[in-house]
Design a protein around this motif. Structure first.
Motif, PDB file in Angstrom:
ATOM      1  N   GLU A 154      72.006   0.999 107.666  1.00  0.00           N
ATOM      2  CA  GLU A 154      73.000   1.467 106.698  1.00  0.00           C
ATOM      3  C   GLU A 154      72.935   0.674 105.392  1.00  0.00           C
ATOM      4  OE1 GLU A 154      73.686   3.534 110.153  1.00  0.00           O
ATOM      5  OE2 GLU A 154      73.588   1.351 109.999  1.00  0.00           O
ATOM      6  N   SER A 155      72.516  -0.601 105.476  1.00  0.00           N
ATOM      7  CA  SER A 155      72.323  -1.387 104.253  1.00  0.00           C
ATOM      8  C   SER A 155      71.208  -0.788 103.417  1.00  0.00           C
ATOM      9  CB  SER A 155      71.984  -2.841 104.608  1.00  0.00           C
ATOM     10  OG  SER A 155      73.019  -3.435 105.355  1.00  0.00           O
ATOM     11  N   ALA A 169      67.957   4.481  99.902  1.00  0.00           N
ATOM     12  CA  ALA A 169      68.070   5.943  99.949  1.00  0.00           C
ATOM     13  C   ALA A 169      68.936   6.490  98.815  1.00  0.00           C
ATOM     14  CB  ALA A 169      68.622   6.372 101.302  1.00  0.00           C
ATOM     15  N   MET A 170      70.077   5.849  98.557  1.00  0.00           N
ATOM     16  CA  MET A 170      70.978   6.339  97.517  1.00  0.00           C
ATOM     17  C   MET A 170      70.751   5.682  96.160  1.00  0.00           C
ATOM     18  SD  MET A 170      74.577   6.657  99.580  1.00  0.00           S
ATOM     19  CE  MET A 170      74.474   6.348 101.341  1.00  0.00           C
ATOM     20  N   LEU A 171      69.934   4.646  96.126  1.00  0.00           N
ATOM     21  CA  LEU A 171      69.771   3.861  94.912  1.00  0.00           C
ATOM     22  C   LEU A 171      69.364   4.673  93.677  1.00  0.00           C
ATOM     23  CD1 LEU A 171      68.482   0.310  94.548  1.00  0.00           C
ATOM     24  CD2 LEU A 171      67.330   2.065  93.227  1.00  0.00           C
ATOM     25  N   PRO A 172      68.449   5.639  93.790  1.00  0.00           N
ATOM     26  CA  PRO A 172      68.085   6.391  92.575  1.00  0.00           C
ATOM     27  C   PRO A 172      69.268   7.084  91.898  1.00  0.00           C
ATOM     28  CG  PRO A 172      66.468   6.775  94.301  1.00  0.00           C
ATOM     29  CD  PRO A 172      67.608   6.030  94.944  1.00  0.00           C
ATOM     30  N   ILE A 183      82.230  -1.567  89.177  1.00  0.00           N
ATOM     31  CA  ILE A 183      82.059  -0.223  89.741  1.00  0.00           C
ATOM     32  C   ILE A 183      81.060  -0.266  90.892  1.00  0.00           C
ATOM     33  CG2 ILE A 183      81.124   2.085  89.277  1.00  0.00           C
ATOM     34  CD1 ILE A 183      82.279   1.825  86.434  1.00  0.00           C
ATOM     35  N   TYR A 184      79.935  -0.955  90.686  1.00  0.00           N
ATOM     36  CA  TYR A 184      78.946  -1.084  91.752  1.00  0.00           C
ATOM     37  C   TYR A 184      79.565  -1.686  93.018  1.00  0.00           C
ATOM     38  CZ  TYR A 184      74.750   0.019  88.975  1.00  0.00           C
ATOM     39  OH  TYR A 184      73.782   0.650  88.241  1.00  0.00           O
ATOM     40  N   ASN A 185      80.268  -2.785  92.853  1.00  0.00           N
ATOM     41  CA  ASN A 185      80.829  -3.470  94.017  1.00  0.00           C
ATOM     42  C   ASN A 185      81.874  -2.628  94.732  1.00  0.00           C
ATOM     43  OD1 ASN A 185      80.058  -6.552  94.464  1.00  0.00           O
ATOM     44  ND2 ASN A 185      79.867  -6.112  92.289  1.00  0.00           N
ATOM     45  N   ILE A 186      82.766  -2.025  93.973  1.00  0.00           N
ATOM     46  CA  ILE A 186      83.831  -1.227  94.585  1.00  0.00           C
ATOM     47  C   ILE A 186      83.265  -0.006  95.292  1.00  0.00           C
ATOM     48  CG2 ILE A 186      85.850   0.212  94.103  1.00  0.00           C
ATOM     49  CD1 ILE A 186      86.517  -1.764  91.814  1.00  0.00           C
ATOM     50  N   LEU A 202      81.464   2.371 100.191  1.00  0.00           N
ATOM     51  CA  LEU A 202      80.681   3.400 100.886  1.00  0.00           C
ATOM     52  C   LEU A 202      79.994   2.829 102.118  1.00  0.00           C
ATOM     53  CD1 LEU A 202      79.567   6.240 101.064  1.00  0.00           C
ATOM     54  CD2 LEU A 202      77.781   5.598  99.444  1.00  0.00           C
ATOM     55  N   TYR A 203      79.478   1.626 101.995  1.00  0.00           N
ATOM     56  CA  TYR A 203      78.847   0.986 103.154  1.00  0.00           C
ATOM     57  C   TYR A 203      79.829   0.841 104.301  1.00  0.00           C
ATOM     58  CZ  TYR A 203      76.935  -2.637 106.147  1.00  0.00           C
ATOM     59  OH  TYR A 203      76.505  -3.343 107.251  1.00  0.00           O
TER      60      TYR A 203
END
Length: 256
Positions: free
Chosen positions: A164-165, A171-174, A242-245, A250-251
């Protein structure tokens, strides 16, 4: 390959894998796909006329069965098809959250169970795809599966708890960047570049920037200090928040 493949679900991920196999001219004895949405399966058949669209029972009876479904429907679907899956089949789940143990609880007759986090870049055979295997997965079958999955790009074995990490960080990074690159290309055209010039500038500079960050031996701070002018520097804190939240939140939702 002499083996047959079945895809339970004919959505985006199935399309990506089929395209990766097609790019490499991979041959199978049969490829069967099932999807409850006839529009989805119809479009897939149009793009890949070599596949056979059929019912879930027949699809599940193939040698290698990909479970290409969203997590909420995986367990119920496994309950429906468990009687059709052969005990010597290889089952590969493409969903986060649903563990090997949960899959095995439905498919007690199957020992060769794997989980793969697929990647959109496999569409051009440049995927970054972590995979894990059940503890009693046959060694010879594992070698064969890895050879198959490597057709999609960089495929490597990891412990299950890291999947999941990788879903978040690969997987979702793009999706965290694609819309930005698209907008930057439009800005490039507005300030005097052709579409090709704008696209080439972004593509080549991004590749070089990634190499500079991760292959130069410099610290991240040293890399960032190489350019003194930072046009959106005043918004960096907001963006990192935003990235962290969003991503850690989501993780927490998708981890088992």
């Amino acid at each position: 390959m002499k083996q047959s493949i079945g895809f339970i679900g004919g959505g985006r991920v199935t399309r990506i894998l089929l395209q990766a196999f097609k790019n490499e001219n991979a041959q199978f004895s049969k490829i069967v796909v099932t999807d409850p949405n006839q529009d989805v399966s119809g479009k897939l058949k149009k793009s890949f006329p070599e596949i056979q669209v059929d019912n879930a029972s027949l699809t599940a009876s193939q040698d290698i069965v990909f479970i290409s479904l969203h997590p909420p429907v995986v367990m119920d679907t496994l309950e429906l098809i468990k009687g059709s899956i052969n005990s010597n089949a290889i089952v590969i789940s493409l969903a986060p959250k649903i563990t090997v143990a949960k899959i095995s609880s439905k498919l007690s007759q199957v020992k060769n169970i794997a989980r793969l986090i697929p990647n959109a870049t496999s569409f051009i055979n440049e995927g970054y795809n972590p995979v894990c295997f059940s503890s009693d997965f046959s060694k010879s079958e594992k070698k064969q599966v890895l050879e198959l999955l490597k057709l999609m790009g960089n495929t490597f074995e990891v412990s299950e708890e890291k999947l999941e990490s990788y879903a978040i960080m690969s997987a979702m990074l793009p999706t965290y960047f694609w819309f930005q690159w698209k907008e930057l290309a439009e800005i490039g055209k507005k300030i005097g570049l052709s579409e090709k010039e704008s696209n080439d500038s972004i593509n080549d500079t991004l590749i070089a920037s990634l190499n500079l960050m991760y292959k130069s031996g410099l610290t991240p701070q040293a890399v960032m200090d190489l350019i003194p002018v930072k046009p959106i520097g005043e918004h960096e804190l907001q963006i990192t928040e935003i990235y962290n939240i969003k991503l850690i939140g989501l993780y927490d939702k998708i981890k088992p």
